[in-house]
Design an enzyme around this catalytic site. Structure first.
Site, PDB file in Angstrom:
ATOM      1  N   ASP A 199      -6.430   0.919   0.692  1.00 24.48           N
ATOM      2  CA  ASP A 199      -6.534   1.244   2.109  1.00 24.48           C
ATOM      3  C   ASP A 199      -7.921   0.838   2.594  1.00 24.48           C
ATOM      4  O   ASP A 199      -8.686   0.185   1.878  1.00 24.48           O
ATOM      5  CB  ASP A 199      -6.252   2.732   2.352  1.00 24.48           C
ATOM      6  CG  ASP A 199      -7.348   3.651   1.829  1.00 24.48           C
ATOM      7  OD1 ASP A 199      -8.287   3.168   1.158  1.00 24.48           O
ATOM      8  OD2 ASP A 199      -7.264   4.864   2.096  1.00 24.48           O
ATOM      9  N   LYS A 244       0.835  -1.201   0.000  1.00 23.85           N
ATOM     10  CA  LYS A 244       0.000   0.000   0.000  1.00 23.85           C
ATOM     11  C   LYS A 244       0.872   1.253   0.000  1.00 23.85           C
ATOM     12  O   LYS A 244       0.693   2.152  -0.833  1.00 23.85           O
ATOM     13  CB  LYS A 244      -0.923   0.016   1.216  1.00 23.85           C
ATOM     14  CG  LYS A 244      -1.888   1.198   1.232  1.00 23.85           C
ATOM     15  CD  LYS A 244      -2.625   1.334   2.549  1.00 23.85           C
ATOM     16  CE  LYS A 244      -1.763   2.060   3.570  1.00 23.85           C
ATOM     17  NZ  LYS A 244      -2.527   2.443   4.780  1.00 23.85           N
TER      18      LYS A 244
END
Length: 280
Positions: A165, A147
């Site tokens: 996310d 991420k």
């Protein structure tokens, strides 16, 4: 039972109805997903990273700090942090207790301090003090997963990537683009739906929508411009006036998360961190 039609401009209901997903083919889902992306591009033409940064190192550090806190709190914390440690070499030489104190407002400051010291030392020792532009190098840095790597690559290097996310994963499941829970599997399935050129901006648009309108506990369905395309329409507030009161950030007339937003941001800049009260 099909979802009730979202209200139109006159508040009496729209001719469009939320599309049922039962029996929807994969091709139909892909077409619906791409239409949602096009609609989001019109709703949020100013979508952007909501972390303040001036270079890849600042974005990397800010993204690590953003775990388990808000981008606003990170943005309120990093000006003093980067004034003290503007380069990886500076941060690598920091005393742990000094670094911890500066990042304390972001929470989990001891673990984050260890990550920042480790990644700064790795950048200094292994990459000549420069943030690498390859995902295989970034994910080797302490505290950096896919991420964080995709955030840095997409926004500091222009390398397309999907950033999964909490908001992104929640919305793509709500929209029935995927039923995966694992972030890497979500990333792989969403990447297969969209052209690579759309990946980074799609991430921003979805996150913007999740923060402003499509909230986790009470989405503002009655104020949602993409309600006719949403199979989850009706999970939240459908009354237009009540839904408007749920809107956040610039959609709700409130400051955003960045202290230094892009010039085309239509909302208000976030306030700096309040100074601690003076001791009597």
């Amino acid at each position: 039972m099909p979802a009730k039609a979202p209200p139109g401009p006159d508040g009496k209901g729209s001719a469009k109805k939320a599309k049922p997903v039962r029996g929807e083919s994969h091709l139909a889902m892909v077409r619906r997903a791409r239409r949602i992306n096009r609609e989001l591009a019109e709703i949020y033409p100013y979508a952007h990273p909501e972390l303040d940064f001036r270079n890849p190192f600042e974005l990397l550090v800010a993204t690590v700090l953003s775990a388990q806190t808000t981008d606003l709190r990170v943005n309120q914390t990093t000006p003093v942090l980067f004034a003290a440690y503007p380069t990886p070499e500076d941060m690598a030489a920091a005393a742990p207790e000094d670094l911890e104190e500066l990042i304390r407002p972001t929470g989990f400051f001891r673990a984050k301090s260890r990550s920042l010291l480790g990644l700064s030392q790795a950048l200094r020792d292994d990459f000549g003090g420069e943030v690498p532009g390859r995902i295989e190098d970034l994910v080797k840095l302490p505290g950096v997963g896919r991420k964080t790597a995709n955030v840095v690559l997409g926004n500091a290097f222009g390398v397309p990537g999907i950033t999964v996310d909490t908001h992104f994963g929640r919305l793509v499941r709500r929209w029935k683009w995927t039923d995966q829970e694992d972030p890497e599997k979500v990333e792989a399935e969403i990447c297969a739906i969209f052209p690579k050129s759309e990946w980074t901006m799609l991430s921003h648009r979805v996150v913007f929508h999740g923060r402003r309108i499509c909230h986790s506990r009470k989405p503002a369905c009655g104020a949602c411009p993409i309600a006719p395309l949403c199979p989850a329409y009706g999970e939240g507030e459908t009354d237009p006036e009540k839904a408007k009161k749920l809107l956040k950030y610039e959609k709700g007339g409130q400051p955003g998360q960045r202290l230094t937003p892009p010039p085309d941001y239509p909302g208000l800049p976030a306030p700096p961190l309040a100074a601690p009260a003076a001791q009597p």
